[in-house]
Scaffold this motif. Structure first.
Motif, short mmCIF file in Angstrom:
data_model
loop_
_atom_site.label_atom_id
_atom_site.label_comp_id
_atom_site.label_asym_id
_atom_site.label_seq_id
_atom_site.Cartn_x
_atom_site.Cartn_y
_atom_site.Cartn_z
N LEU A 22 -56.21 -94.40 14.69
CA LEU A 22 -56.71 -94.75 16.03
C LEU A 22 -55.60 -95.25 16.95
O LEU A 22 -55.41 -94.69 18.03
CB LEU A 22 -57.86 -95.74 15.93
CG LEU A 22 -59.16 -95.14 15.39
CD1 LEU A 22 -60.20 -96.21 15.16
CD2 LEU A 22 -59.69 -94.08 16.34
N PRO A 23 -54.84 -96.29 16.58
CA PRO A 23 -53.76 -96.70 17.49
C PRO A 23 -52.68 -95.63 17.61
O PRO A 23 -52.07 -95.47 18.67
CB PRO A 23 -53.22 -97.99 16.88
CG PRO A 23 -53.71 -98.02 15.48
CD PRO A 23 -54.97 -97.21 15.45
N GLY A 24 -52.44 -94.88 16.54
CA GLY A 24 -51.46 -93.80 16.60
C GLY A 24 -51.86 -92.73 17.60
O GLY A 24 -51.02 -92.23 18.36
N LEU A 25 -53.13 -92.38 17.60
CA LEU A 25 -53.62 -91.37 18.54
C LEU A 25 -53.61 -91.88 19.98
O LEU A 25 -53.31 -91.13 20.92
CB LEU A 25 -55.03 -90.92 18.15
CG LEU A 25 -55.08 -89.99 16.95
CD1 LEU A 25 -56.50 -89.88 16.41
CD2 LEU A 25 -54.53 -88.63 17.31
N VAL A 26 -53.93 -93.15 20.17
CA VAL A 26 -53.86 -93.73 21.51
C VAL A 26 -52.41 -93.70 22.00
O VAL A 26 -52.14 -93.29 23.15
CB VAL A 26 -54.43 -95.17 21.53
CG1 VAL A 26 -54.14 -95.86 22.85
CG2 VAL A 26 -55.94 -95.13 21.26
N LEU A 27 -51.47 -94.10 21.16
CA LEU A 27 -50.06 -94.07 21.53
C LEU A 27 -49.61 -92.65 21.84
O LEU A 27 -48.94 -92.40 22.86
CB LEU A 27 -49.20 -94.67 20.42
CG LEU A 27 -47.68 -94.62 20.62
CD1 LEU A 27 -47.28 -95.37 21.89
CD2 LEU A 27 -46.97 -95.19 19.40
N ALA A 28 -49.96 -91.69 21.00
CA ALA A 28 -49.57 -90.30 21.22
C ALA A 28 -50.17 -89.77 22.53
O ALA A 28 -49.52 -89.01 23.25
CB ALA A 28 -50.00 -89.43 20.04
N THR A 29 -51.39 -90.20 22.84
CA THR A 29 -52.03 -89.79 24.10
C THR A 29 -51.27 -90.35 25.29
O THR A 29 -50.97 -89.62 26.25
CB THR A 29 -53.51 -90.27 24.13
OG1 THR A 29 -54.21 -89.69 23.04
CG2 THR A 29 -54.18 -89.89 25.44
N VAL A 30 -50.95 -91.63 25.24
CA VAL A 30 -50.21 -92.26 26.34
C VAL A 30 -48.86 -91.57 26.54
O VAL A 30 -48.47 -91.27 27.68
CB VAL A 30 -50.03 -93.78 26.08
CG1 VAL A 30 -49.04 -94.39 27.05
CG2 VAL A 30 -51.38 -94.49 26.15
N LEU A 31 -48.16 -91.30 25.47
CA LEU A 31 -46.86 -90.65 25.57
C LEU A 31 -47.00 -89.23 26.12
O LEU A 31 -46.16 -88.78 26.92
CB LEU A 31 -46.16 -90.65 24.22
CG LEU A 31 -45.70 -92.04 23.73
CD1 LEU A 31 -45.19 -91.95 22.30
CD2 LEU A 31 -44.66 -92.64 24.65
N ALA A 32 -48.04 -88.52 25.72
CA ALA A 32 -48.26 -87.17 26.24
C ALA A 32 -48.58 -87.20 27.73
O ALA A 32 -48.11 -86.36 28.50
CB ALA A 32 -49.37 -86.46 25.46
N VAL A 33 -49.37 -88.19 28.14
CA VAL A 33 -49.69 -88.34 29.57
C VAL A 33 -48.41 -88.63 30.36
O VAL A 33 -48.24 -88.15 31.48
CB VAL A 33 -50.74 -89.45 29.78
CG1 VAL A 33 -50.85 -89.86 31.24
CG2 VAL A 33 -52.09 -88.99 29.25
N ARG A 34 -47.49 -89.36 29.77
CA ARG A 34 -46.23 -89.70 30.44
C ARG A 34 -45.21 -88.57 30.40
O ARG A 34 -44.08 -88.75 30.80
CB ARG A 34 -45.63 -90.95 29.80
CG ARG A 34 -46.42 -92.19 30.10
CD ARG A 34 -45.72 -93.40 29.60
NE ARG A 34 -46.42 -94.60 30.03
CZ ARG A 34 -46.05 -95.80 29.70
NH1 ARG A 34 -44.99 -95.99 28.93
NH2 ARG A 34 -46.73 -96.83 30.11
N GLY A 35 -45.60 -87.42 29.89
CA GLY A 35 -44.72 -86.28 29.95
C GLY A 35 -44.09 -85.86 28.65
O GLY A 35 -43.31 -84.91 28.61
N HIS A 36 -44.38 -86.54 27.57
CA HIS A 36 -43.85 -86.17 26.27
C HIS A 36 -44.86 -85.26 25.58
O HIS A 36 -45.95 -85.70 25.22
CB HIS A 36 -43.57 -87.42 25.42
CG HIS A 36 -42.65 -88.39 26.10
ND1 HIS A 36 -41.30 -88.18 26.17
CD2 HIS A 36 -42.90 -89.53 26.76
CE1 HIS A 36 -40.74 -89.17 26.84
NE2 HIS A 36 -41.69 -90.00 27.22
N SER A 37 -44.53 -84.00 25.45
CA SER A 37 -45.42 -82.99 24.84
C SER A 37 -46.76 -82.89 25.57
O SER A 37 -47.82 -82.97 24.95
CB SER A 37 -45.66 -83.29 23.36
OG SER A 37 -44.46 -83.25 22.64
N PRO A 38 -46.74 -82.69 26.90
CA PRO A 38 -48.02 -82.62 27.61
C PRO A 38 -48.90 -81.45 27.17
O PRO A 38 -50.12 -81.53 27.27
CB PRO A 38 -47.61 -82.48 29.09
CG PRO A 38 -46.21 -81.95 29.04
CD PRO A 38 -45.60 -82.49 27.78
#
Length: 167
Positions: free
Chosen positions: A66-82
């Motif tokens: 759960l926290p891993g997916l939230v972090l991955a989502t935030v990073l993707a929104v910020r332009g990392h692997s959109p």
């Protein structure tokens, strides 16, 4: 940040894989096997399983995605692997829903079953089993499917991320 996202995706994928495997194993082996036993054996065995499973070997892979997916989502929104973002979000929705199913459906059934004493009579074991088994099996199947879907979405997100096509 790419390394952090990779770590979040790998950790989440590992946890999702372990949970999909666990809940699927219950769906296709454990519960069908237990269904062949008598009421007392069924209830007592599930009580033992429900008490034994609350440990670090279960809780870490169950909670970590759960926290891993939230972090991955935030990073993707910020332009990392959109490009991986829709798959990460799909995984988060499936995993979060499965997590809620566990907490709102399976755990309350486990807690009710735990109240049956070892000295209960045959009628009490039969009633407890019939109040527990159909619903628990149904909701376990739902969470097994959701965890498997979450894993599939994560594997594709990880592929996109690693292939460099995710952003």
């Amino acid at each position: 940040m790419r390394t952090l996202q990779t770590a979040a995706l790998v950790a989440s994928t590992t946890g999702a894989a372990l949970m999909a495997g666990l809940f699927c194993a219950f769906a296709y082996a454990v519960m069908p096997g237990l269904s062949r036993g008598d009421d007392r054996a069924f209830v007592r065995t599930m009580q033992h399983i429900n008490r034994a499973i609350i440990n670090g070997w279960f809780l870490v892979p169950f909670l970590l995605p759960l926290p891993g997916l939230v972090l991955a989502t935030v990073l993707a929104v910020r332009g990392h692997s959109p490009g991986a973002l829709p798959w990460i979000v799909a995984s988060l929705v499936c995993y979060g829903t499965a997590f809620l199913v566990t907490g709102t459906r399976n755990v309350p059934l486990n807690e009710a079953l735990d109240k049956v004493g070892a000295d209960a009579g045959p009628e009490q074991f039969r009633a407890a089993r019939h109040a527990f088994e159909p619903g628990w099996v149904r909701w376990n199947t739902v969470r097994a499917v959701l965890h498997t879907l979450s894993l599939g979405a994560l594997l594709w997100a990880l592929h996109l991320h690693g292939a460099g096509t995710g952003g």
